[in-house]
Design an enzyme around this catalytic site. Structure first.
Site, short mmCIF file in Angstrom:
data_model
loop_
_atom_site.label_atom_id
_atom_site.label_comp_id
_atom_site.label_asym_id
_atom_site.label_seq_id
_atom_site.Cartn_x
_atom_site.Cartn_y
_atom_site.Cartn_z
CG ASP A 204 53.62 90.24 -14.26
OD1 ASP A 204 53.56 89.43 -13.46
OD2 ASP A 204 54.53 90.31 -15.34
CG HIS B 95 54.40 83.77 -6.43
ND1 HIS B 95 55.57 84.08 -6.38
CD2 HIS B 95 53.95 82.96 -5.49
CE1 HIS B 95 56.15 83.46 -5.35
NE2 HIS B 95 55.26 82.78 -4.89
P1 ADP Z 1 56.16 85.08 -14.62
O1 ADP Z 1 56.38 84.56 -13.27
O2 ADP Z 1 54.73 85.54 -15.00
O3 ADP Z 1 56.77 84.11 -15.86
P2 ADP Z 1 58.17 86.86 -13.99
O4 ADP Z 1 58.84 87.96 -14.74
O5 ADP Z 1 58.05 87.40 -12.66
O6 ADP Z 1 56.96 86.49 -14.64
O7 ADP Z 1 59.32 85.75 -13.97
C1 ADP Z 1 59.77 85.18 -15.14
C2 ADP Z 1 61.02 84.61 -14.99
O8 ADP Z 1 61.32 83.46 -15.96
C3 ADP Z 1 62.40 85.62 -14.94
O9 ADP Z 1 63.19 85.12 -13.83
C4 ADP Z 1 62.83 85.43 -16.29
O10 ADP Z 1 64.35 85.54 -16.27
C5 ADP Z 1 62.57 84.09 -16.47
N1 ADP Z 1 62.37 83.69 -17.96
C6 ADP Z 1 61.54 84.54 -18.72
N2 ADP Z 1 61.58 84.03 -20.04
C7 ADP Z 1 62.69 83.42 -20.08
C8 ADP Z 1 63.34 82.73 -21.12
N3 ADP Z 1 62.93 82.92 -22.47
N4 ADP Z 1 64.35 81.99 -20.96
C9 ADP Z 1 64.95 81.72 -19.70
N5 ADP Z 1 64.17 82.37 -18.61
C10 ADP Z 1 62.99 83.13 -18.96
#
Ligand code: ADP
Length: 465
Positions: A364, A156
């Site tokens: 990312d 990922h």
């Molecule tokens: P990573 O996997 O590195 O955290 P991504 O952007 O690919 O980054 O995925 C993050 C996921 O987590 C997304 O689906 C996002 O909506 C969720 N997310 C991130 N921050 C929050 C938050 N504060 N509350 C709820 N969901 C969150």
């Protein structure tokens, strides 16, 4: 139909379904919910006397099998090697990479133990899909136990450039373990090429057209499968919550000001300090935006046991105070900073209310927030996505305003441009991006990966025949 077994570092129970930060957990939940099967991994619990006895729970068509980790294993495998060595390495954060022999041994030890626990549960036709940087040697450990099933792996995160991977002690051992998999999936062409370059230059392996590679005695396949989201569902959430209590409260609090939103786990790879710097630059260079915009950064704490994350937290708290101290009025603060997770429904409403989605990771694998922001927009009045060119999503969301996340002035100019953009241009850019995220969803990602894994099985059968 063969049973699907998903293996990931962390298993998220359905009871955690509402509030879940982390792209992998969200994507896996949506995949298994649809398909049925078994999800195996760490429970998230650590215990000094952990027996590593698996716990089994069933919910609709999914069986959840979880194990606890001993405190020492958690320190070596999770904090030490996965998040202290591989995470910064795979995100090009060279200055933050730590290597210790004990952590590496712990990483191998936990992978071996977890594989030994899963092995007896594997049926002859099961297809096993292992996820992410925590578990690179997992397939190799299964092979050592005589598991001959189809085993796939998906990374990922980005795969690092060969010149960086080379700095990792014992990198050849890690690279060789990729060959245990029938199919290795990456988010981007760039990662695939970096992997192939490493195979050729660091192991004297060979790579062929079509993604086949040979490492030592083994042959595998590698290909690109950019991950997506459940676009329709997210868009529906956004429509549904457009007039919800939370969204209404947020809008009222803005008093007509434009909302800029950032939503990330609190992680140094997400480039949050540069974003605050960009708001400072925007308000300095374009004073007409003072008192006219509000930036909401939602960043729940993550990996709080890792020293670098604690340091980042302190730095961000100081930066928010500095920017607000410099620009705030008695009736307006430019930055709102919240360290907690919100449900996906609430997030969808917030994204729709935001005129600018600010997604500026330093690097990312994909970045699902960028895609969620697009899915949540109102087609009649869509917002503008400002996106790091170093996020995997930038390969697909070419109609976003792409920025260099290391350059606060570049980010500030893009925000300025987004705030002044005409409705026509906003709609045209959004339509382009929405078509992309509607075509490549989490379902198409899963199905194209599993179809390719299945094809490697047919090839294997044909080769044996
Ligand atoms: P990573 O996997 O590195 O955290 P991504 O952007 O690919 O980054 O995925 C993050 C996921 O987590 C997304 O689906 C996002 O909506 C969720 N997310 C991130 N921050 C929050 C938050 N504060 N509350 C709820 N969901 C969150």
């Amino acid at each position: 139909m063969s049973r699907l077994i998903i293996v990931s570092n962390r298993v998220a129970y359905p009871s955690e379904g509402g509030v879940r930060a982390g792209g992998l957990a969200v994507a896996m939940y949506e995949a298994l919910d649809h398909y049925g099967g078994l999800w195996f991994g760490w429970s998230g619990q650590t215990k000094d006397d952990a027996t590593m006895e698996p716990r089994i729970a069933e919910s609709s068509n999914v069986t959840y099998v979880t194990v606890d980790l001993k405190t020492e294993d958690y320190q070596d495998y999770y904090i030490g090697y996965a998040n202290g060595t591989l995470w910064p390495l795979f995100h090009n954060q060279i200055g933050l990479i730590k290597f210790s022999r004990a952590a590496f041994d712990g990483y191998l030890r936990v992978n071996a133990r977890m594989a030994a626990l899963l092995a007896p549960m594997i049926g002859p036709d099961d297809v096993i899909w292992v996820h992410d940087y925590h578990l690179i040697p997992f397939g190799d450990e299964l092979r050592k136990l005589g598991i001959n099933n189809q085993i796939g792996f998906f990374l990922h995160t980005p795969f690092p450039p060969r010149q960086l991977l080379e700095t990792l002690p014992r990198h050849a051992l890690l690279l060789h373990s990729f060959a245990a998999y029938d199919l290795v999936g990456f988010q981007t062409e760039e990662s695939l090429h970096a992997f192939q370059d490493s195979v050729i230059e660091l192991t004297r392996g060979r790579c062929y057209g079509g993604g086949a590679f040979v490492l030592g005695e083994r042959r595998g396949n590698a290909a690109v499968f950019p991950i997506g989201i459940d676009t329709e569902r997210f868009a529906k959430y956004a429509r549904r919550t457009a007039r919800s209590r939370h969204t209404t409260r947020l809008k009222e609090s803005l008093s007509g000001r434009a909302l800029i939103i950032g939503v990330d786990r609190l992680d140094y790879s997400k480039g949050i300090p540069n974003r605050f710097e960009a708001i400072d630059a925007l308000l300095t260079d374009h004073p007409e935006h003072r008192n006219q915009v509000s930036f909401l950064q939602i960043a729940p704490h993550s990996r709080s046991d890792v020293a670098e994350y604690k340091a980042l937290r302190r730095d961000l708290e100081a930066a928010v105070g500095a920017v607000n101290g410099k620009f705030a009025e008695y009736d307006w603060t430019p930055l709102r900073y919240i360290n907690r997770a919100f449900s996906r429904l609430v997030l969808a409403g917030f994204f729709r209310a935001a005129r600018i989605g600010l997604v500026t990771p330093l690097r990312d694998g994909m970045n699902l927030v960028a895609k969620e922001y697009v899915a949540a927009q109102d087609p009649e009045d869509p917002g503008v996505l400002v996106l790091s060119r170093f996020a995997g999503a930038a390969n697909e969301l070419k109609a976003a305003l792409l920025v260099n996340p290391y350059d606060a002035d570049d980010i500030a100019s893009a925000i300025h441009r987004g705030l002044r953009m005409s409705l026509d241009e906003r709609q045209m850019r959004w339509r382009h991006m929405m078509d992309v995220v509607s075509d490549n969803t989490v379902t198409t990602w899963r199905e194209s990966y599993l179809c390719s894994l299945y094809e490697t099985q047919l090839e294997r059968v044909a080769a044996v025949g």
